[in-house]
Design a protein around this motif. Sequence first.
Motif, PDB file in Angstrom:
ATOM      1  N   LEU A  15       0.800  -1.221   0.000  1.00 16.73           N
ATOM      2  CA  LEU A  15       0.000   0.000   0.000  1.00 16.73           C
ATOM      3  C   LEU A  15       0.839   1.280   0.000  1.00 16.73           C
ATOM      4  O   LEU A  15       0.588   2.182  -0.798  1.00 16.73           O
ATOM      5  CB  LEU A  15      -0.977  -0.011   1.173  1.00 16.73           C
ATOM      6  CG  LEU A  15      -2.071  -1.082   1.111  1.00 16.73           C
ATOM      7  CD1 LEU A  15      -2.939  -1.034   2.367  1.00 16.73           C
ATOM      8  CD2 LEU A  15      -2.931  -0.894  -0.129  1.00 16.73           C
TER       9      LEU A  15
ATOM     10  N   PHE B 133       2.268   1.884  -3.425  1.00 15.45           N
ATOM     11  CA  PHE B 133       1.266   2.367  -4.372  1.00 15.45           C
ATOM     12  C   PHE B 133       0.887   3.820  -4.078  1.00 15.45           C
ATOM     13  O   PHE B 133       0.661   4.610  -5.008  1.00 15.45           O
ATOM     14  CB  PHE B 133       0.020   1.490  -4.330  1.00 15.45           C
ATOM     15  CG  PHE B 133       0.115   0.251  -5.163  1.00 15.45           C
ATOM     16  CD1 PHE B 133       0.307   0.330  -6.533  1.00 15.45           C
ATOM     17  CD2 PHE B 133       0.024  -1.002  -4.585  1.00 15.45           C
ATOM     18  CE1 PHE B 133       0.406  -0.810  -7.320  1.00 15.45           C
ATOM     19  CE2 PHE B 133       0.116  -2.149  -5.350  1.00 15.45           C
ATOM     20  CZ  PHE B 133       0.311  -2.057  -6.718  1.00 15.45           C
ATOM     21  N   LEU B 134       0.812   4.173  -2.812  1.00 10.63           N
ATOM     22  CA  LEU B 134       0.442   5.550  -2.476  1.00 10.63           C
ATOM     23  C   LEU B 134       1.463   6.541  -3.015  1.00 10.63           C
ATOM     24  O   LEU B 134       1.108   7.597  -3.546  1.00 10.63           O
ATOM     25  CB  LEU B 134       0.300   5.696  -0.956  1.00 10.63           C
ATOM     26  CG  LEU B 134      -0.938   5.037  -0.332  1.00 10.63           C
ATOM     27  CD1 LEU B 134      -0.891   5.134   1.187  1.00 10.63           C
ATOM     28  CD2 LEU B 134      -2.211   5.681  -0.873  1.00 10.63           C
TER      29      LEU B 134
ATOM     30  N   ILE C 174       1.255   6.532  -6.911  1.00  8.59           N
ATOM     31  CA  ILE C 174       0.111   7.293  -7.409  1.00  8.59           C
ATOM     32  C   ILE C 174       0.243   8.766  -7.039  1.00  8.59           C
ATOM     33  O   ILE C 174      -0.038   9.661  -7.850  1.00  8.59           O
ATOM     34  CB  ILE C 174      -1.210   6.732  -6.846  1.00  8.59           C
ATOM     35  CG1 ILE C 174      -1.429   5.301  -7.345  1.00  8.59           C
ATOM     36  CG2 ILE C 174      -2.390   7.614  -7.234  1.00  8.59           C
ATOM     37  CD1 ILE C 174      -2.571   4.590  -6.650  1.00  8.59           C
TER      38      ILE C 174
ATOM     39  N   GLU D 278       5.397   1.843  -8.130  1.00  6.21           N
ATOM     40  CA  GLU D 278       4.331   0.986  -8.647  1.00  6.21           C
ATOM     41  C   GLU D 278       4.828  -0.447  -8.830  1.00  6.21           C
ATOM     42  O   GLU D 278       4.131  -1.407  -8.481  1.00  6.21           O
ATOM     43  CB  GLU D 278       3.811   1.530  -9.975  1.00  6.21           C
ATOM     44  CG  GLU D 278       2.700   0.698 -10.594  1.00  6.21           C
ATOM     45  CD  GLU D 278       2.368   1.120 -12.011  1.00  6.21           C
ATOM     46  OE1 GLU D 278       1.454   0.516 -12.596  1.00  6.21           O
ATOM     47  OE2 GLU D 278       3.028   2.045 -12.535  1.00  6.21           O
TER      48      GLU D 278
ATOM     49  N   CYS E  11     -13.030  -8.509 -10.527  1.00  4.88           N
ATOM     50  CA  CYS E  11     -11.989  -7.554 -10.931  1.00  4.88           C
ATOM     51  C   CYS E  11     -12.357  -6.844 -12.230  1.00  4.88           C
ATOM     52  O   CYS E  11     -12.182  -5.627 -12.359  1.00  4.88           O
ATOM     53  CB  CYS E  11     -10.646  -8.270 -11.074  1.00  4.88           C
ATOM     54  SG  CYS E  11      -9.915  -8.825  -9.505  1.00  4.88           S
TER      55      CYS E  11
ATOM     56  N   ALA F  47     -13.044  -2.799 -12.408  1.00  5.46           N
ATOM     57  CA  ALA F  47     -11.976  -2.010 -13.032  1.00  5.46           C
ATOM     58  C   ALA F  47     -12.359  -1.400 -14.374  1.00  5.46           C
ATOM     59  O   ALA F  47     -11.916  -0.291 -14.701  1.00  5.46           O
ATOM     60  CB  ALA F  47     -10.728  -2.882 -13.207  1.00  5.46           C
TER      61      ALA F  47
ATOM     62  N   ILE G  92      -3.807   3.784 -12.150  1.00 10.46           N
ATOM     63  CA  ILE G  92      -3.007   2.761 -11.465  1.00 10.46           C
ATOM     64  C   ILE G  92      -3.847   1.807 -10.617  1.00 10.46           C
ATOM     65  O   ILE G  92      -3.682   0.579 -10.717  1.00 10.46           O
ATOM     66  CB  ILE G  92      -1.889   3.416 -10.628  1.00 10.46           C
ATOM     67  CG1 ILE G  92      -0.819   4.013 -11.550  1.00 10.46           C
ATOM     68  CG2 ILE G  92      -1.236   2.393  -9.687  1.00 10.46           C
ATOM     69  CD1 ILE G  92       0.305   4.720 -10.819  1.00 10.46           C
ATOM     70  N   PRO G  93      -4.771   2.279  -9.756  1.00 17.03           N
ATOM     71  CA  PRO G  93      -5.533   1.312  -8.951  1.00 17.03           C
ATOM     72  C   PRO G  93      -6.345   0.346  -9.806  1.00 17.03           C
ATOM     73  O   PRO G  93      -6.431  -0.848  -9.487  1.00 17.03           O
ATOM     74  CB  PRO G  93      -6.448   2.208  -8.103  1.00 17.03           C
ATOM     75  CG  PRO G  93      -5.824   3.553  -8.130  1.00 17.03           C
ATOM     76  CD  PRO G  93      -5.135   3.664  -9.455  1.00 17.03           C
ATOM     77  N   PHE G  94      -6.905   0.847 -10.894  1.00 15.74           N
ATOM     78  CA  PHE G  94      -7.762   0.017 -11.747  1.00 15.74           C
ATOM     79  C   PHE G  94      -6.923  -0.884 -12.652  1.00 15.74           C
ATOM     80  O   PHE G  94      -7.314  -2.017 -12.944  1.00 15.74           O
ATOM     81  CB  PHE G  94      -8.698   0.916 -12.549  1.00 15.74           C
ATOM     82  CG  PHE G  94      -9.377   1.948 -11.688  1.00 15.74           C
ATOM     83  CD1 PHE G  94     -10.315   1.571 -10.733  1.00 15.74           C
ATOM     84  CD2 PHE G  94      -9.029   3.290 -11.775  1.00 15.74           C
ATOM     85  CE1 PHE G  94     -10.915   2.517  -9.915  1.00 15.74           C
ATOM     86  CE2 PHE G  94      -9.631   4.241 -10.969  1.00 15.74           C
ATOM     87  CZ  PHE G  94     -10.580   3.849 -10.033  1.00 15.74           C
TER      88      PHE G  94
ATOM     89  N   THR H  42      -4.109  -2.171 -11.707  1.00 16.48           N
ATOM     90  CA  THR H  42      -3.678  -3.237 -10.808  1.00 16.48           C
ATOM     91  C   THR H  42      -4.787  -4.255 -10.594  1.00 16.48           C
ATOM     92  O   THR H  42      -4.565  -5.476 -10.641  1.00 16.48           O
ATOM     93  CB  THR H  42      -3.243  -2.640  -9.453  1.00 16.48           C
ATOM     94  OG1 THR H  42      -2.195  -1.685  -9.670  1.00 16.48           O
ATOM     95  CG2 THR H  42      -2.750  -3.728  -8.514  1.00 16.48           C
ATOM     96  N   LEU H  43      -5.988  -3.763 -10.385  1.00 12.04           N
ATOM     97  CA  LEU H  43      -7.122  -4.664 -10.173  1.00 12.04           C
ATOM     98  C   LEU H  43      -7.377  -5.510 -11.414  1.00 12.04           C
ATOM     99  O   LEU H  43      -7.621  -6.728 -11.314  1.00 12.04           O
ATOM    100  CB  LEU H  43      -8.362  -3.844  -9.820  1.00 12.04           C
ATOM    101  CG  LEU H  43      -9.572  -4.621  -9.281  1.00 12.04           C
ATOM    102  CD1 LEU H  43      -9.208  -5.363  -8.005  1.00 12.04           C
ATOM    103  CD2 LEU H  43     -10.733  -3.664  -9.027  1.00 12.04           C
TER     104      LEU H  43
END
Length: 420
Positions: A149, A152-153, A156, A236, A269, A273, A303-305, A307-308
Amino acid sequence: MREDQPVLPGRLVSLDAIRGVAVMGILAMNIVAFALPFPAYSNPAAGGPPSDIDLATWFFNFVFVDSKMRGMFSLLFGASTLLVIDSAAMAGRNPAGAHYSRMFWLALFGLAHFYLVWFGDILFLYAICGLLLFLFRNLSAKALLLWSLPFFLVGIGLPASLWAMLSMAQAGGLPAEAAAEMQEALRQMNADMGPSTPTYGKETALYLGSYASIVGHRTSAMAGDPLYFVGMFLWEAMGLMLIGMALFKSRMLTGDWPIARYRKWAIACFLIAIPPLVMLALYQMRSGYDAVAIFGASLALSIPFDTLLTVGWIALIMLLIKSVASDAVREQLAAAGRMAFTNYLVTSIVMTTIFYGYGLGLFGSVGRAALYLFCFGMWTAMLLWSKPWLDRFHYGPFEWLWRSLSRGAVQPMRKSPPVQ
């Protein structure tokens, strides 16, 4: 077998097969960068208005392929790191020594790949990430997910904050002094990603030139790019690799989950996403492919989507491998995955030879959609040559070289013929 139980080292057909899909998929992501000036990678309007089919290809790529295939490669690198460390320990070798020797030589391979073959190298980045990954090897799957986490923070947050500042500067929402400081960043971003970028023609001329001129450009104007890419993408990549380690420890990547569970993860997912990724693609289109919009959508907001959807792709591939694929298909994919290092490097050599001036000189002359014909050809080659090679040899050529250098001794290559 319970989750988070150590996985015994050895060949895992499911993991190899997913890696085979990933090494083919990453070509679908990279083909535009092989064949067209770099602005076209993110911007379908670079070089002129796109045709309907080229625009549709870009849209599909942004939603389903771009970053997802690299994400899959990164997840699998994290999983493979655990396997290599555990294998070294069980063989009585020093796990830290084995791991860091591999990363040292991987970094050198990456630099050679970048300067001598193609600028889109990821091996050097992976080697630098590998220096950190060893520290996380003994954590549980849950702890690995938690540690992903903060990476990723940062991954992003850094581009998102720059995107916000650039957006405010464009809209006149920054104080004059701050706005002035952002003008150079805006100029450079428009040069790299904008619809009327001045670098398009310059890159075409460069890559239609001689091998010496291309290498000279990389070793001078682009000399520091490998370190720049590390600073930009390490966060990332580390987050993805830690997730890969967690998924390996949770038995997802070993093929031990029930089919219904893979199906559930794949559906969830994709459903979560895809809608935001579609909206981000539309946001770029409605901006007129503005460089700031492309930067924000591609390098921060997605990025979050991404990854998902990467996890969703892995779940779907595993579902198909377990429930649909024949033994022959699984074996061919697994062989391509076992030779992923060789297939990745050979793909760069083949594609640059096809498109660059020292080869067939097709750079800049093939449309975005038509480039997939070259992908299909290279995928076919990977599937046709990997298994016959591994029927005769223990490793792919570059895997053998990497292994021999890492261990400081020439490794056996040819398999013994079967006893009659």
